[in-house]
Enzyme design. Structure first.
Site, PDB file in Angstrom:
ATOM      1  N   ASP A 112      47.447  65.308  49.555  1.00 56.26           N
ATOM      2  CA  ASP A 112      46.567  65.839  50.603  1.00 56.26           C
ATOM      3  C   ASP A 112      45.946  64.777  51.509  1.00 56.26           C
ATOM      4  OD1 ASP A 112      46.812  68.615  50.140  1.00 56.26           O
ATOM      5  OD2 ASP A 112      45.563  68.425  48.351  1.00 56.26           O
ATOM      6  N   ASP A 172      52.844  73.404  52.407  1.00 58.15           N
ATOM      7  CA  ASP A 172      51.635  72.804  53.008  1.00 58.15           C
ATOM      8  C   ASP A 172      51.817  71.298  53.276  1.00 58.15           C
ATOM      9  OD1 ASP A 172      51.393  74.821  51.041  1.00 58.15           O
ATOM     10  OD2 ASP A 172      49.236  74.615  50.896  1.00 58.15           O
TER      11      ASP A 172
HETATM   12  N1  GLY Z   1      46.793  73.375  50.999  1.00 61.06           N
HETATM   13  C1  GLY Z   1      46.158  74.369  50.277  1.00 61.06           C
HETATM   14  C2  GLY Z   1      45.949  75.644  50.990  1.00 61.06           C
HETATM   15  O1  GLY Z   1      46.433  75.912  52.058  1.00 61.06           O
HETATM   16  O2  GLY Z   1      45.233  76.457  50.434  1.00 61.06           O
END
Ligand code: GLY
Length: 394
Positions: A112, A172
């Site tokens: 992330d 993501d």
């Molecule tokens: N990256 C985590 C979400 O979109 O909840």
């Protein structure tokens, strides 16, 4: 007579655009007051560890530590308010919420990094020329690169659930590539770019179904690169289309095209857009349910964050695509819906968040029909992108 009609048309459209600008200014003022309230709220509750607003829990503001994947969005929101208003006060406040994130540049335990650092320091370097921020971002890109496995051709997303997955990669993760592409440009180190491109190519190969909807999690064999499982984590079912996942894919491939000029990525973004726009109500600006295939629609919770990400992505995609008119029209419809009283929180409510009605993790029963800081982030970005398009049209 013809001249008279043209003149009348010009006067009318001028009036119309003035009205639109007036409405936009009103909304920006409203958002500014609400963000003011959000800052006061956050400052009241912040500790040395809990630094950034994420959502509302049991009617109370929930702040998170720097290592949380959402920790960079609030500072990003403050930078974007600086962009929208030009008021130096926002720059100072944005810096205050950005600087505590620096330590994350060493955190190699998660993919992330892009969300955390590019949405905060990545915004900061647009408005300051502090070389320290550049170094922080470059170190962040280096740390993120350590999660790339060349046999798989992807950056590993998560380390949790190791009983279930050996090498999970989630859609993501496309969003974290912008940091690498920025670092490649800044340093001239092509390795960052090669990793981003390879990750995107592998994602095209394995993450999408025939209709260009996307799986959430692909689990790879890290020794051979083979696909072992195709699952969901936050969606309704392995074979369903989790709305925010589709939004991340759309945004990610659009950004990849912007940064590489590779037509394969533009085509992929357009095909994802086709899928999203084929879902009921989206073209008219209806905000998606949390999963496009959720079984209880129309009684299911909505996800304003998915709507905001899709709007922002479509504004950008419109600048590259032959379908410009359609994409701008859908993005503006979504933005208009998000700006109605149903979604836009009154000043002094909603724990300071701008938007209501997002869904974070329905299968875990968490953050259902709540505000989410990243919904606000992509909403503000969509407003900025729309404004830039309007300026270009004039
Ligand atoms: N990256 C985590 C979400 O979109 O909840």
């Amino acid at each position: 007579m013809n001249k008279l009609i043209t003149l009348l048309f010009l006067i009318l459209s001028l009036g119309c655009s003035n009205q639109q600008t007036g409405e936009e200014d009103r909304i920006i003022k409203h958002l500014e007051s609400q963000l003011d309230y959000a800052v006061k709220n956050a400052e009241l509750l912040a500790t040395s560890e809990l630094i950034s607003p994420r959502t509302s829990e049991n009617g109370k503001l929930k702040l998170v530590k720097t290592r949380d994947w959402t920790s960079g969005f609030f500072s990003g929101n403050l930078w974007m308010m600086y962009e929208l208003t030009g008021d130096e006060k926002w720059k100072e406040t944005a810096l205050k919420f950005t600087l505590p994130l620096e330590q994350e540049k060493w955190n190699g335990n998660t993919h992330d990094m892009g969300f955390k650092m590019y949405c905060s320091f990545g915004q900061a370097i647009k408005y300051t020329d502090n070389p320290e921020y550049r170094e922080i971002l470059i170190q962040s890109a280096k740390t993120l690169s350590t999660r790339f496995n060349p046999v798989v051709g992807c950056i590993r997303s998560w380390d949790h659930n190791s009983d279930k997955w050996d090498y999970p990669v989630i859609i993501d993760n496309m969003m974290n590539l912008e940091l690498l592409l920025w670092a490649a440009k800044e340093t001239g180190n092509e390795n960052f770019k090669e990793i981003a491109i390879k990750h995107a190519e592998t994602t095209i190969k394995n993450h999408f179904r025939d209709n260009y909807s996307s799986y959430h999690v692909i689990d790879y064999n890290p020794q051979t690169g083979e696909v072992q499982h195709k699952n969901t984590h936050q969606g309704y079912a392995d074979e369903s289309a989790w709305s925010r996942g589709q939004a991340w894919g759309l945004y990610g491939f659009t950004m990849l095209y912007r940064e590489t000029g590779n037509d394969e990525f533009l085509g992929q973004a357009e095909r994802i857009a086709d899928f999203i726009l084929s879902q009921p109500g989206i073209k008219q600006g209806e905000i998606p349910y949390w999963d496009f295939d959720a079984p209880g629609i129309p009684e299911e919770p909505l996800d304003a964050s998915a709507g905001a990400i899709i709007a922002s992505a479509l504004f950008e995609l419109s600048t590259f695509s032959d379908k410009q008119r359609e994409y701008v029209s859908v993005a503006r419809n979504l933005l208009a819906t998000l700006s109605t009283d149903k979604f836009l929180a009154p000043v002094g409510e909603n724990e300071g968040f701008l938007l209501k009605h997002s869904t974070g993790h329905k299968p875990h029963d968490s953050e259902i029909d709540e505000p989410l800081v990243y919904a606000d982030y992509y909403f503000l970005e969509a407003i900025i992108r729309n404004r830039a398009l309007k300026t270009k049209d004039e």
